[in-house]
Design a protein around this motif. Structure first.
Motif, mmCIF file in Angstrom:
data_model
loop_
_atom_site.group_PDB
_atom_site.id
_atom_site.type_symbol
_atom_site.label_atom_id
_atom_site.label_comp_id
_atom_site.label_asym_id
_atom_site.label_seq_id
_atom_site.Cartn_x
_atom_site.Cartn_y
_atom_site.Cartn_z
ATOM 1 N N LYS A 192 57.493 42.118 31.272
ATOM 2 C CA LYS A 192 57.187 43.848 32.222
ATOM 3 C C LYS A 192 56.372 42.989 33.628
ATOM 4 N N SER A 193 55.433 44.136 34.616
ATOM 5 C CA SER A 193 54.893 43.322 35.612
ATOM 6 C C SER A 193 53.805 43.979 36.502
ATOM 7 N N ILE A 194 53.127 42.428 36.298
ATOM 8 C CA ILE A 194 51.130 43.358 36.861
ATOM 9 C C ILE A 194 50.943 43.532 37.714
ATOM 10 N N LYS A 195 51.005 44.452 38.761
ATOM 11 C CA LYS A 195 50.300 44.769 40.002
ATOM 12 C C LYS A 195 48.866 44.626 40.702
ATOM 13 N N CYS A 196 49.074 43.775 41.853
ATOM 14 C CA CYS A 196 47.183 43.089 42.267
ATOM 15 C C CYS A 196 47.969 43.616 44.117
#
Lengths: 114, 115
Positions: free
Chosen positions: A19-23
């Motif tokens: 999974k990826s989390i964007k900022c």
């Protein structure tokens, strides 16, 4: 206007997934960070990037890979998720130290690994 | 290595009263920064106040002020005229300027303001 934004706010996934989390920050800051807050509320730095270059890597497993396409973005990709990865992940940004330094945090992403 | 200690895990106060949150830290550095962050139930981390170690004057931000005792390595936060919206986790943090910009956080303290 949101200064530091993260997506998604909540992420529920199965063990073993990637999974990826964007900022993203619109403050024009040079430095961005990822922090992890565990179930006991303890905050610990994971990574720091300055102008797209990695500065800090705090003994985080290789399954965690930050990516900074430009200085306004710092994404966090996690491979082979484990139960222990469940936590709240905070992105933050900051500007030069001498000018009244402060870190601005995003709203956090609550990751739950089942 | 720097450490930050918040020895009180939880406190409560009546609305409009004053409360003091304690924080101690350990460092061999002479120049550094200290911060108090607030984390309400929304989980947002909000900077409350900051103090530069080279400044003798205690920082103040509206109802929030600090008592910075450099020799004692103590950095307490005083909240005057407590409001219900002050209910949150409060984190004390330390940062050494130059080199890596790591914020070292204490374990946090849960403050509840009662009506």
């Amino acid at each position: 206007d949101t200064a530091v934004s993260q997506t998604p706010k909540y992420l529920v996934t199965q063990m073993g997934n990637d999974k990826s989390i964007k900022c993203e920050q619109n403050l024009g800051h040079d430095t961005m960070y990822w922090y992890k807050q565990d179930s006991k509320k303890f905050l610990k730095i994971m990574f720091s990037y300055n102008n797209k270059e990695l500065i800090i890597n705090e003994t985080v497993p290789n399954r965690f890979s930050p990516k900074s396409p430009d200085k306004a973005h710092l994404n966090l990709h996690i491979n082979s998720l484990e139960l222990g990865d469940s936590a709240v992940y905070f992105c933050a940004s900051s500007q030069e130290l001498l000018a009244g330094f402060a870190k601005f945090f995003g709203p956090g992403t609550r990751l739950t690994v089942l | 290595a720097q450490t930050v200690t918040q020895s009180q895990p939880e406190m409560s106060v009546q609305e409009a009263e004053t409360v003091t949150l304690s924080c101690t830290y350990d460092t061999s550095e002479n120049n550094y920064y200290l911060f108090w962050y607030k984390q309400p139930p929304s989980r947002q981390m909000i900077l409350v106040i900051r103090q530069e170690a080279y400044k003798q004057q205690n920082a103040t931000e509206n109802r929030f002020s600090v008592n910075f005792q450099k020799a004692a390595k103590s950095f307490s936060l005083k909240i005057s005229d407590s409001q219900l919206g002050d209910t949150a986790m409060y984190f004390c943090a330390f940062m050494r300027p130059g080199g890596s910009e790591k914020l070292v956080f204490g374990k946090g303290m849960k403050l509840t303001v009662n009506p």
